[in-house]
Design an enzyme around this catalytic site. Structure first.
Site, PDB file in Angstrom:
ATOM      1  N   GLY A  16      68.094 101.286 -10.372  1.00  0.00           N
ATOM      2  CA  GLY A  16      68.745 102.597 -10.506  1.00  0.00           C
ATOM      3  C   GLY A  16      67.943 103.499 -11.423  1.00  0.00           C
ATOM      4  O   GLY A  16      68.503 104.267 -12.207  1.00  0.00           O
TER       5      GLY A  16
ATOM      6  N   ASN B  54      70.739  98.300 -14.063  1.00  0.00           N
ATOM      7  CA  ASN B  54      71.363  99.588 -14.379  1.00  0.00           C
ATOM      8  C   ASN B  54      71.998 100.248 -13.153  1.00  0.00           C
ATOM      9  O   ASN B  54      72.904 101.060 -13.292  1.00  0.00           O
ATOM     10  CB  ASN B  54      70.303 100.515 -14.997  1.00  0.00           C
ATOM     11  CG  ASN B  54      70.764 101.943 -15.074  1.00  0.00           C
ATOM     12  OD1 ASN B  54      71.616 102.288 -15.878  1.00  0.00           O
ATOM     13  ND2 ASN B  54      70.229 102.809 -14.197  1.00  0.00           N
TER      14      ASN B  54
ATOM     15  N   SER C 199      68.584 107.367 -12.056  1.00  0.00           N
ATOM     16  CA  SER C 199      69.779 107.896 -12.721  1.00  0.00           C
ATOM     17  C   SER C 199      69.426 108.335 -14.138  1.00  0.00           C
ATOM     18  O   SER C 199      68.340 108.033 -14.645  1.00  0.00           O
ATOM     19  CB  SER C 199      70.861 106.809 -12.782  1.00  0.00           C
ATOM     20  OG  SER C 199      70.425 105.766 -13.634  1.00  0.00           O
TER      21      SER C 199
ATOM     22  N   TYR D 250      85.527  99.637  -9.380  1.00  0.00           N
ATOM     23  CA  TYR D 250      84.541  99.844 -10.452  1.00  0.00           C
ATOM     24  C   TYR D 250      84.901  98.974 -11.650  1.00  0.00           C
ATOM     25  O   TYR D 250      84.058  98.261 -12.218  1.00  0.00           O
ATOM     26  CB  TYR D 250      84.499 101.326 -10.835  1.00  0.00           C
ATOM     27  CG  TYR D 250      83.462 101.665 -11.891  1.00  0.00           C
ATOM     28  CD1 TYR D 250      82.103 101.649 -11.591  1.00  0.00           C
ATOM     29  CD2 TYR D 250      83.847 102.004 -13.190  1.00  0.00           C
ATOM     30  CE1 TYR D 250      81.148 101.960 -12.556  1.00  0.00           C
ATOM     31  CE2 TYR D 250      82.906 102.318 -14.156  1.00  0.00           C
ATOM     32  CZ  TYR D 250      81.552 102.288 -13.836  1.00  0.00           C
ATOM     33  OH  TYR D 250      80.620 102.592 -14.800  1.00  0.00           O
TER      34      TYR D 250
HETATM   35  N1  LIG Z   1      77.574 107.834 -17.209  1.00  0.00           N
HETATM   36  C1  LIG Z   1      78.517 107.126 -17.773  1.00  0.00           C
HETATM   37  O1  LIG Z   1      79.411 107.674 -18.439  1.00  0.00           O
HETATM   38  C2  LIG Z   1      78.534 105.623 -17.634  1.00  0.00           C
HETATM   39  C3  LIG Z   1      79.443 104.909 -18.430  1.00  0.00           C
HETATM   40  C4  LIG Z   1      79.468 103.532 -18.316  1.00  0.00           C
HETATM   41  C5  LIG Z   1      78.604 102.879 -17.454  1.00  0.00           C
HETATM   42  N2  LIG Z   1      77.732 103.591 -16.697  1.00  0.00           N
HETATM   43  C6  LIG Z   1      76.833 102.838 -15.807  1.00  0.00           C
HETATM   44  O2  LIG Z   1      75.495 103.154 -16.115  1.00  0.00           O
HETATM   45  C7  LIG Z   1      74.666 103.039 -14.958  1.00  0.00           C
HETATM   46  C8  LIG Z   1      73.883 104.330 -14.778  1.00  0.00           C
HETATM   47  O3  LIG Z   1      74.804 105.404 -14.708  1.00  0.00           O
HETATM   48  P1  LIG Z   1      74.413 106.946 -14.699  1.00  0.00           P
HETATM   49  O4  LIG Z   1      75.629 107.648 -15.182  1.00  0.00           O
HETATM   50  O5  LIG Z   1      73.121 107.165 -15.366  1.00  0.00           O
HETATM   51  O6  LIG Z   1      74.197 107.368 -13.178  1.00  0.00           O
HETATM   52  P2  LIG Z   1      74.786 106.804 -11.803  1.00  0.00           P
HETATM   53  O7  LIG Z   1      76.086 106.133 -11.992  1.00  0.00           O
HETATM   54  O8  LIG Z   1      74.710 107.835 -10.805  1.00  0.00           O
HETATM   55  O9  LIG Z   1      73.620 105.737 -11.533  1.00  0.00           O
HETATM   56  C9  LIG Z   1      73.645 104.855 -10.524  1.00  0.00           C
HETATM   57  C10 LIG Z   1      72.220 104.683 -10.032  1.00  0.00           C
HETATM   58  O10 LIG Z   1      72.223 103.552  -9.176  1.00  0.00           O
HETATM   59  C11 LIG Z   1      71.583 103.923  -7.969  1.00  0.00           C
HETATM   60  N3  LIG Z   1      72.125 103.164  -6.857  1.00  0.00           N
HETATM   61  C12 LIG Z   1      73.378 103.251  -6.324  1.00  0.00           C
HETATM   62  N4  LIG Z   1      73.470 102.472  -5.258  1.00  0.00           N
HETATM   63  C13 LIG Z   1      72.266 101.877  -5.088  1.00  0.00           C
HETATM   64  C14 LIG Z   1      71.751 100.981  -4.135  1.00  0.00           C
HETATM   65  N5  LIG Z   1      72.492 100.544  -3.100  1.00  0.00           N
HETATM   66  N6  LIG Z   1      70.477 100.571  -4.256  1.00  0.00           N
HETATM   67  C15 LIG Z   1      69.690 101.021  -5.289  1.00  0.00           C
HETATM   68  N7  LIG Z   1      70.134 101.879  -6.213  1.00  0.00           N
HETATM   69  C16 LIG Z   1      71.404 102.311  -6.108  1.00  0.00           C
HETATM   70  C17 LIG Z   1      71.891 105.406  -7.798  1.00  0.00           C
HETATM   71  O11 LIG Z   1      71.027 106.043  -6.869  1.00  0.00           O
HETATM   72  C18 LIG Z   1      71.738 105.904  -9.222  1.00  0.00           C
HETATM   73  O12 LIG Z   1      70.402 106.212  -9.523  1.00  0.00           O
HETATM   74  C19 LIG Z   1      75.605 102.712 -13.806  1.00  0.00           C
HETATM   75  O13 LIG Z   1      75.625 101.299 -13.625  1.00  0.00           O
HETATM   76  C20 LIG Z   1      76.964 103.170 -14.324  1.00  0.00           C
HETATM   77  O14 LIG Z   1      78.038 102.473 -13.724  1.00  0.00           O
HETATM   78  C21 LIG Z   1      77.679 104.951 -16.764  1.00  0.00           C
END
Ligand SMILES: NC(=O)c1ccc[n+]([C@@H]2O[C@H](COP(=O)([O-])OP(=O)(O)OC[C@H]3O[C@@H](n4cnc5c(N)ncnc54)[C@H](O)[C@@H]3O)[C@@H](O)[C@H]2O)c1
Length: 262
Positions: A26, A97, A29, A166
């Site tokens: 990921g 991630n 992201s 989730y």
């Molecule tokens: N932003 C927040 O507040 C928050 C809080 C807690 C946890 N998280 C976790 O942090 C991580 C990153 O989150 P973020 O907010 O930066 O952006 P996000 O949740 O959009 O990031 C997800 C990333 O995973 C990639 N992804 C999704 N499905 C995929 C697949 N099938 N194959 C390959 N890649 C795939 C997406 O393209 C994206 O780049 C995620 O796991 C999210 O659940 C985020």
């Protein structure tokens, strides 16, 4: 009697990550980019994957070697890890991630569709399993390695998003973290997790934040000791710590990086 609780000399101020090979899923992201950049600044060889072309372009622009992989395909996940290990003569660190909510919002559980459930379990839990399983083979051969799983506060309590899959997937990822730490510790592999608080990283989190409205937003911030939301850099720094030798005796743990939620 004076007791000395540390060994001398102490490690250098920065975690020794130079020359290490790192895989970040990921990578396109906000967290993925910040994590990849932070490792790169330490002189590591960083490899990234994502399913979104726009995210890959952003990662490539900061010099990350990245490829498109749909992590719902477990063979493709394994092949990506094997290709990194072949190119870098091994894999030192894996950051799971990839995940998120795939554009979903809360739906009443009684009417939840199977496809919406499945995709969130796939990208938040199954992908981490497939990548970790492949990475473990290379790390075990080297007798060392570190895996950092980006979980969520939703691994520890009900999710602010209200999205059942989730929350279930992140709880599952924490369980996998704890179980693998025990199985892989004897092989020199540490497995830890991070529980980020809410960070406004894109449309999904911004929509979630806006939907709370000013009063609820104030109440959320009042419950955070640091009185602010987090940043992607906050998450990246904690990831560096858990991946580095500074955390050399830390495994099976989840580190909340949430500004101190009450
Ligand atoms: N932003 C927040 O507040 C928050 C809080 C807690 C946890 N998280 C976790 O942090 C991580 C990153 O989150 P973020 O907010 O930066 O952006 P996000 O949740 O959009 O990031 C997800 C990333 O995973 C990639 N992804 C999704 N499905 C995929 C697949 N099938 N194959 C390959 N890649 C795939 C997406 O393209 C994206 O780049 C995620 O796991 C999210 O659940 C985020």
């Amino acid at each position: 009697m004076t007791r000395i609780y540390w060994s001398w000399p102490l490690p250098s101020l920065l975690p020794d990550l130079a020359g290490r090979s790192i895989a970040v899923s990921g990578v396109g992201s906000a967290f993925g980019l910040a994590i990849a950049r932070a490792f790169k600044e330490q002189g590591a060889h960083v490899f990234g994957c994502d399913v979104e072309a726009s995210g890959l372009a952003a990662a490539a622009a900061i010099g990350i070697a990245c490829v498109r992989v749909d992590l719902r395909d477990r063979d493709a996940a394994r092949d990506w890890i094997d290709a990194i290990a072949a190119k870098a003569s091994g894999l030192d660190i894996l950051v799971n991630n990839a995940g998120g909510v795939a554009g979903q919002q809360h739906q009443p559980f009684a009417s939840l569709g199977d496809a919406d459930w499945d995709i969130l379990i796939d990208i938040n839990l199954h992908a981490a399993m497939a990548l970790s399983r492949a990475a473990t083979r290379h790390m075990a051969a080297a007798g060392s390695g570190a895996i950092v799983n980006i979980c969520s506060g939703a691994a520890l309590r009900a999710s602010l998003t209200g999205i059942q899959a989730y929350c279930a997937a992140k709880h599952g990822l924490l369980g996998l973290t704890r179980q693998l730490a025990h199985e892989l510790g004897p092989q020199g592999i540490r497995v830890n997790a991070i529980a980020p608080g809410l960070v406004l990283t894109g449309d999904a989190t911004q929509r979630q934040w806006d939907a709370y409205g000013p009063e609820h937003q104030d109440a959320i911030l009042a419950g955070v000791a640091m009185r602010r939301l987090g940043s992607a850099e906050d998450i990246a720094r904690a990831t560096l710590f858990l991946a580095s030798e500074w955390a050399g005796f830390v495994t099976g743990q989840i580190l909340s990086v949430d500004g101190g939620i009450r």
